[in-house]
Design an enzyme around this catalytic site. Structure first.
Site, PDB file in Angstrom:
ATOM      1  N   GLU A  23       0.840  -1.199   0.000  1.00 25.98           N
ATOM      2  CA  GLU A  23       0.000   0.000   0.000  1.00 25.98           C
ATOM      3  C   GLU A  23       0.877   1.251   0.000  1.00 25.98           C
ATOM      4  O   GLU A  23       1.678   1.450   0.908  1.00 25.98           O
ATOM      5  CB  GLU A  23      -0.906  -0.037   1.227  1.00 25.98           C
ATOM      6  CG  GLU A  23      -1.878  -1.219   1.195  1.00 25.98           C
ATOM      7  CD  GLU A  23      -2.433  -1.582   2.568  1.00 25.98           C
ATOM      8  OE1 GLU A  23      -2.158  -0.842   3.524  1.00 25.98           O
ATOM      9  OE2 GLU A  23      -3.110  -2.621   2.672  1.00 25.98           O
ATOM     10  N   LEU A  25      -5.895  -1.778  -0.697  1.00 27.15           N
ATOM     11  CA  LEU A  25      -5.799  -1.886   0.766  1.00 27.15           C
ATOM     12  C   LEU A  25      -6.344  -3.250   1.186  1.00 27.15           C
ATOM     13  O   LEU A  25      -7.472  -3.377   1.660  1.00 27.15           O
ATOM     14  CB  LEU A  25      -6.589  -0.759   1.429  1.00 27.15           C
ATOM     15  CG  LEU A  25      -6.168   0.667   1.070  1.00 27.15           C
ATOM     16  CD1 LEU A  25      -7.061   1.674   1.774  1.00 27.15           C
ATOM     17  CD2 LEU A  25      -4.721   0.896   1.444  1.00 27.15           C
ATOM     18  N   ALA A  26      -5.549  -4.279   0.967  1.00 25.24           N
ATOM     19  CA  ALA A  26      -6.000  -5.651   1.244  1.00 25.24           C
ATOM     20  C   ALA A  26      -4.765  -6.500   1.550  1.00 25.24           C
ATOM     21  O   ALA A  26      -4.126  -7.055   0.654  1.00 25.24           O
ATOM     22  CB  ALA A  26      -6.757  -6.222   0.043  1.00 25.24           C
ATOM     23  N   GLU A  27      -4.428  -6.574   2.849  1.00 28.34           N
ATOM     24  CA  GLU A  27      -3.193  -7.271   3.221  1.00 28.34           C
ATOM     25  C   GLU A  27      -3.227  -8.741   2.844  1.00 28.34           C
ATOM     26  O   GLU A  27      -2.199  -9.319   2.462  1.00 28.34           O
ATOM     27  CB  GLU A  27      -2.951  -7.116   4.727  1.00 28.34           C
ATOM     28  CG  GLU A  27      -2.472  -5.743   5.149  1.00 28.34           C
ATOM     29  CD  GLU A  27      -3.579  -4.696   5.143  1.00 28.34           C
ATOM     30  OE1 GLU A  27      -4.768  -5.092   5.089  1.00 28.34           O
ATOM     31  OE2 GLU A  27      -3.275  -3.497   5.212  1.00 28.34           O
ATOM     32  N   GLN A  65       1.984  -2.172   5.733  1.00 29.90           N
ATOM     33  CA  GLN A  65       2.253  -0.769   6.063  1.00 29.90           C
ATOM     34  C   GLN A  65       2.531  -0.544   7.547  1.00 29.90           C
ATOM     35  O   GLN A  65       3.403   0.243   7.911  1.00 29.90           O
ATOM     36  CB  GLN A  65       1.077   0.077   5.614  1.00 29.90           C
ATOM     37  CG  GLN A  65       1.394   1.527   5.415  1.00 29.90           C
ATOM     38  CD  GLN A  65       0.257   2.237   4.710  1.00 29.90           C
ATOM     39  OE1 GLN A  65      -0.866   2.296   5.211  1.00 29.90           O
ATOM     40  NE2 GLN A  65       0.531   2.765   3.530  1.00 29.90           N
ATOM     41  N   PHE A  66       1.789  -1.215   8.406  1.00 31.61           N
ATOM     42  CA  PHE A  66       2.034  -1.163   9.852  1.00 31.61           C
ATOM     43  C   PHE A  66       1.868  -2.579  10.409  1.00 31.61           C
ATOM     44  O   PHE A  66       1.098  -3.390   9.878  1.00 31.61           O
ATOM     45  CB  PHE A  66       1.053  -0.220  10.555  1.00 31.61           C
ATOM     46  CG  PHE A  66       1.343   1.231  10.325  1.00 31.61           C
ATOM     47  CD1 PHE A  66       2.243   1.905  11.147  1.00 31.61           C
ATOM     48  CD2 PHE A  66       0.750   1.917   9.289  1.00 31.61           C
ATOM     49  CE1 PHE A  66       2.516   3.248  10.940  1.00 31.61           C
ATOM     50  CE2 PHE A  66       1.022   3.261   9.076  1.00 31.61           C
ATOM     51  CZ  PHE A  66       1.906   3.930   9.893  1.00 31.61           C
ATOM     52  N   ASP A  67       2.570  -2.849  11.496  1.00 33.69           N
ATOM     53  CA  ASP A  67       2.598  -4.196  12.057  1.00 33.69           C
ATOM     54  C   ASP A  67       1.202  -4.756  12.345  1.00 33.69           C
ATOM     55  O   ASP A  67       0.909  -5.903  12.011  1.00 33.69           O
ATOM     56  CB  ASP A  67       3.446  -4.236  13.332  1.00 33.69           C
ATOM     57  CG  ASP A  67       3.394  -2.924  14.095  1.00 33.69           C
ATOM     58  OD1 ASP A  67       2.417  -2.162  13.925  1.00 33.69           O
ATOM     59  OD2 ASP A  67       4.343  -2.649  14.836  1.00 33.69           O
ATOM     60  N   TYR A  99      -2.455  -8.677  10.744  1.00 31.87           N
ATOM     61  CA  TYR A  99      -3.445  -9.651  11.216  1.00 31.87           C
ATOM     62  C   TYR A  99      -4.360 -10.166  10.104  1.00 31.87           C
ATOM     63  O   TYR A  99      -4.630 -11.364  10.029  1.00 31.87           O
ATOM     64  CB  TYR A  99      -4.282  -9.037  12.342  1.00 31.87           C
ATOM     65  CG  TYR A  99      -3.506  -8.767  13.618  1.00 31.87           C
ATOM     66  CD1 TYR A  99      -2.790  -9.775  14.244  1.00 31.87           C
ATOM     67  CD2 TYR A  99      -3.490  -7.503  14.197  1.00 31.87           C
ATOM     68  CE1 TYR A  99      -2.075  -9.530  15.412  1.00 31.87           C
ATOM     69  CE2 TYR A  99      -2.778  -7.249  15.357  1.00 31.87           C
ATOM     70  CZ  TYR A  99      -2.075  -8.264  15.962  1.00 31.87           C
ATOM     71  OH  TYR A  99      -1.370  -8.022  17.108  1.00 31.87           O
ATOM     72  N   PRO A 100      -4.874  -9.310   9.207  1.00 27.87           N
ATOM     73  CA  PRO A 100      -5.741  -9.856   8.149  1.00 27.87           C
ATOM     74  C   PRO A 100      -5.018 -10.804   7.200  1.00 27.87           C
ATOM     75  O   PRO A 100      -5.678 -11.524   6.447  1.00 27.87           O
ATOM     76  CB  PRO A 100      -6.208  -8.588   7.400  1.00 27.87           C
ATOM     77  CG  PRO A 100      -6.037  -7.477   8.376  1.00 27.87           C
ATOM     78  CD  PRO A 100      -4.830  -7.847   9.175  1.00 27.87           C
ATOM     79  N   HIS A 102      -0.883   0.408  15.092  1.00 29.37           N
ATOM     80  CA  HIS A 102       0.265   1.025  14.438  1.00 29.37           C
ATOM     81  C   HIS A 102       1.535   0.892  15.278  1.00 29.37           C
ATOM     82  O   HIS A 102       2.560   1.474  14.920  1.00 29.37           O
ATOM     83  CB  HIS A 102       0.005   2.507  14.181  1.00 29.37           C
ATOM     84  CG  HIS A 102      -1.063   2.774  13.170  1.00 29.37           C
ATOM     85  ND1 HIS A 102      -2.380   2.452  13.364  1.00 29.37           N
ATOM     86  CD2 HIS A 102      -0.998   3.338  11.937  1.00 29.37           C
ATOM     87  CE1 HIS A 102      -3.093   2.822  12.311  1.00 29.37           C
ATOM     88  NE2 HIS A 102      -2.283   3.342  11.431  1.00 29.37           N
TER      89      HIS A 102
END
Length: 361
Positions: A50, A79-81, A103-105, A109-110, A150
């Site tokens: 992203e 925007l779809a991990e 982008q962030f830790d 999770y997803p 974040h």
């Protein structure tokens, strides 16, 4: 070694004295340069995530790479991990070397299903016919006053998954060399970048990985010192074991403890899976006392694994139980409470005090 470290610190403060090949960089700049060189050296490498393309990432780690290497090799994703990591699996199966970014830790999770059920297992599942040379970059840990998800510390979660390797640099020099090394691995590597250290500058020897990092060759046939831990400061009385941003904080603590005559050794673990057990044994075998410092919550954190490894190798010589100074067993707090949550200097000093004052009953 102490003289070497002292000299390195002098050079950090005075770039004019740095050796040829050594440049002053922030960790952000070191990572950007490493990615630039990886793209230039390996035509199969692709970088995506992203805002990784046109914007250059929220932390500008991929800044300028799309313009230089093209939209086919450095590009933005939705925007779809789960999609980012699922695409990484397909690219790896097709012979590419993906370097995706979450982008962030907390955004990982997803994508846990793709990481755990596909990336970590595919090589094993296929009997080695489908390796997963994926380097997943994860801006990690706290310290930047960001909102929920974040500033989390997921190293124990990743390290618990068979098939994954986990690494976290603490200096610009290590960030540059460890990322380049990770990108050459046939196995998936979770590369956890301490966000709060992105803008801290330090010397980076772009010609040689060894100066400033060479302490222990855990696997000399497979990358030399880049696979092991690093003694960031030598000491005699107690070992602080840390990784990521906590290494710099432990070095601050060591300087303060020295004013009271306490000689603290700081061991930068660097690799969180596999852990350099030999370096732990060597350091704590010398000081006979240890405190493990990490940002993640206490319970089932990686500090427990480190403490067990120390106990296993140093039980007969330890002068006190291994202490842990960590985050708390609560969801990661809002930014205004970070100073209370992340181990601060006082809490680490108290940890040292508890170990030094321990007396057997």
């Amino acid at each position: 070694m102490s003289e070497t470290i002292t000299q390195a610190r002098r050079e950090e403060n005075n770039p004019a004295t740095a050796a040829p090949g050594v440049q002053q960089m922030s960790m952000q700049q070191a990572l950007n340069r490493a990615l630039d060189e990886i793209l230039a050296e390996d035509p199969k490498t692709v970088i995506f995530g992203e805002d990784c393309g046109r914007l250059g990432g929220v932390f500008r780690i991929t800044d300028g790479l799309q313009a230089k290497h093209g939209e086919q090799r450095v590009f933005d994703t939705p925007l779809a991990e789960s999609g980012i990591l699922g695409m990484s699996v397909g690219l790896a199966m097709a012979g590419f070397h993906p370097i995706p970014e979450v982008q962030f830790d907390g955004f990982a999770y997803p994508a846990i299903n793709q990481i755990v059920c596909q990336i970590a297992r595919m090589n094993y599942r296929s009997r080695g016919t489908l390796p997963m040379p994926i380097t997943l970059r994860v801006p990690s840990f706290g310290g930047i006053r960001a909102p929920e998800h974040h500033g989390e510390s997921l190293e124990a979660l990743f390290a618990h998954v068979p098939g994954l390797k986990v690494v976290s640099p603490s200096t610009p020099h290590d960030a540059y060399h460890l990322l380049k090394y990770a990108a050459t691995r046939p196995d998936p590597v979770i590369f956890m970048e301490p966000k709060s250290r992105y803008w801290q500058k330090g010397p980076v020897d772009v010609t040689n990985a060894l100066p400033g990092t060479a302490v222990h060759d855990a696997d000399a046939d497979n990358g030399g010192s880049l696979t092991g831990a690093r003694v960031a400061r030598e000491g005699r009385h107690i070992t602080l074991v840390a990784w990521g941003a906590m290494v710099a904080r432990c070095l601050q603590v060591a300087d303060l403890a020295a004013e009271d005559g306490i000689d603290v050794e700081v061991l930068d673990l660097r690799w969180l899976k596999p852990i350099d057990a030999a370096a732990l044994a060597r350091s704590v075998g010398k000081t006979r006392r240890a405190v493990v410092v990490h940002e993640a919550p206490l319970t089932s954190g990686l500090g427990a694994e480190v403490a067990q490894l120390i106990t296993q190798s140093c039980f007969s010589t330890l002068k006190a139980p291994v202490e842990r100074v960590t985050g708390f067993d609560v969801p990661y707090p809002s930014g205004d409470l970070e100073d209370e949550y992340i181990p601060n200097i006082d809490r680490i000093l108290f940890g040292i005090q508890r170990v030094l004052e321990y007396r057997r009953g």
